[in-house]
Scaffold this active site. Structure first.
Site, PDB file in Angstrom:
ATOM      1  N   LYS A  82       0.823  -1.208   0.000  1.00 48.19           N
ATOM      2  CA  LYS A  82       0.000   0.000   0.000  1.00 48.19           C
ATOM      3  C   LYS A  82       0.859   1.260   0.000  1.00 48.19           C
ATOM      4  CE  LYS A  82      -3.882  -2.027   2.589  1.00 48.19           C
ATOM      5  NZ  LYS A  82      -4.860  -2.053   1.487  1.00 48.19           N
ATOM      6  N   GLY A 154     -11.079  -2.610   8.494  1.00 48.85           N
ATOM      7  CA  GLY A 154     -10.787  -2.739   9.911  1.00 48.85           C
ATOM      8  C   GLY A 154     -11.991  -2.838  10.812  1.00 48.85           C
ATOM      9  N   GLY A 236      -8.402  -8.095   5.054  1.00 49.30           N
ATOM     10  CA  GLY A 236      -7.443  -7.282   5.795  1.00 49.30           C
ATOM     11  C   GLY A 236      -7.230  -7.809   7.195  1.00 49.30           C
ATOM     12  N   SER A 237      -8.019  -7.302   8.128  1.00 54.95           N
ATOM     13  CA  SER A 237      -7.859  -7.676   9.538  1.00 54.95           C
ATOM     14  C   SER A 237      -8.523  -9.009   9.861  1.00 54.95           C
ATOM     15  CB  SER A 237      -8.470  -6.587  10.427  1.00 54.95           C
ATOM     16  OG  SER A 237      -8.060  -5.304  10.010  1.00 54.95           O
TER      17      SER A 237
END
Length: 295
Positions: A82, A154, A236-237
């Site tokens: 990123k 997130g 992602g998370s």
């Protein structure tokens, strides 16, 4: 000496090769190996997963190049990284390191509040987030080779990714029945390049792949996004903030591949521990919503 740039066809072709797969966020070599062994088609190297970025606050930047390098050396699958929206130098550094893709990401703090990167001036392909056809077409016009929903990173809450996928798909469908005059007006109304919209109308779909991202926390979430027409899934998370990352990683990969095998998905879910803690989108102010970054 002029800069060498990768061809649009090659960049988009590289992204097409990831279709149907799962791309996982990782913060070190150990996590990257877990992702590869679970069947991820690529990994995203970053310093902190989105939930930790959200919790820490402050300014979120590109990962230390050492982290990116460690991940690149640990796995044989493609490595993404990123960079901040509009941060030319972060992107050039990542390109010089030889990453396979750059994500111009709203998860990080934007460096430029007026301009996204001119992605067509880079050799490396870019992936970018979008919430609607206007954002999708602008990013394609700038040279993005791959799109993803923004969702709400997130949070472990899939609702925004669902909203964005449905929004883009419905706007693409509406575009296909417009005549040229209507497309010109639509381009003006949504701030999108006319030629990109014309291409979408003629082909009946986006010219690049569109993955789901932002809020995927369970195998069921991943399968849902594939049901809605996603070309693949970013997590992602959701994996490394779960109770058992290895099991969650494997289960999400299988659910993405076999997204209409509901018995299998049910069996996978039974064997998992506790998913990451989720956040209600309504508890986040507009300033706290990462999806609002970019334009």
């Amino acid at each position: 000496m002029s800069k060498v740039t990768g061809s649009e066809r090659v960049k988009r072709g590289m992204a097409e090769m990831q279709k149907g797969g799962v791309i996982m966020d990782v913060v070190n070599a150990e996590q990257a190996k877990i992702a590869e062994e679970a069947g991820a088609v690529a990994v995203m190297a970053l310093e902190r997963v989105p939930s930790d970025i959200r919790a820490a606050g402050g300014v979120a930047r590109m990962a230390n190049p050492k982290i990116v390098e460690e991940v690149m050396n640990a796995v044989s699958i493609p490595v993404m990284a990123k960079g901040r929206i509009g941060h030319i130098t972060e992107a050039r550094v990542l390109e010089s390191m030889g990453v396979d893709y750059i994500d111009e990401s709203e998860v990080l703090t934007p460096a430029d509040e007026e301009y996204h990167l001119r992605k067509d001036t880079f050799t490396v392909p870019f992936v970018c987030g979008c919430r609607n056809l206007g954002e999708a077409a602008r990013r394609i016009g700038e040279g993005a080779a791959m799109l993803r929903t923004k969702g709400e990173p997130g949070t472990g809450n899939i609702v925004e990714a669902v909203r964005h996928m449905r929004q883009v798909n419905s706007e693409v469908s509406r575009l296909t029945v417009m005549n040229d005059d209507e497309i010109m007006t639509e381009a003006k109304n949504i701030g999108a390049p006319y030629e990109v919209l014309k291409n979408i109308k003629e082909n009946g779909k986006l010219p690049v792949v569109n993955f789901a991202a932002g809020g995927v926390a369970t195998p069921q979430d991943a399968a849902l996004m594939m049901e809605l027409g996603a070309d693949g899934v970013f997590v992602g998370s959701g994996i490394f903030k779960s109770e058992d990352p290895e099991k969650f990683a494997k289960a999400i990969v299988q659910a993405t591949t076999h997204y209409q095998d509901y018995e299998l998905i049910g069996r996978l879910a039974k064997e998992l521990g506790i998913a990451m803690k989720g956040l209600d989108i309504n508890d986040l102010s507009l300033e706290e919503r990462m999806q609002e970054r970019g334009w």
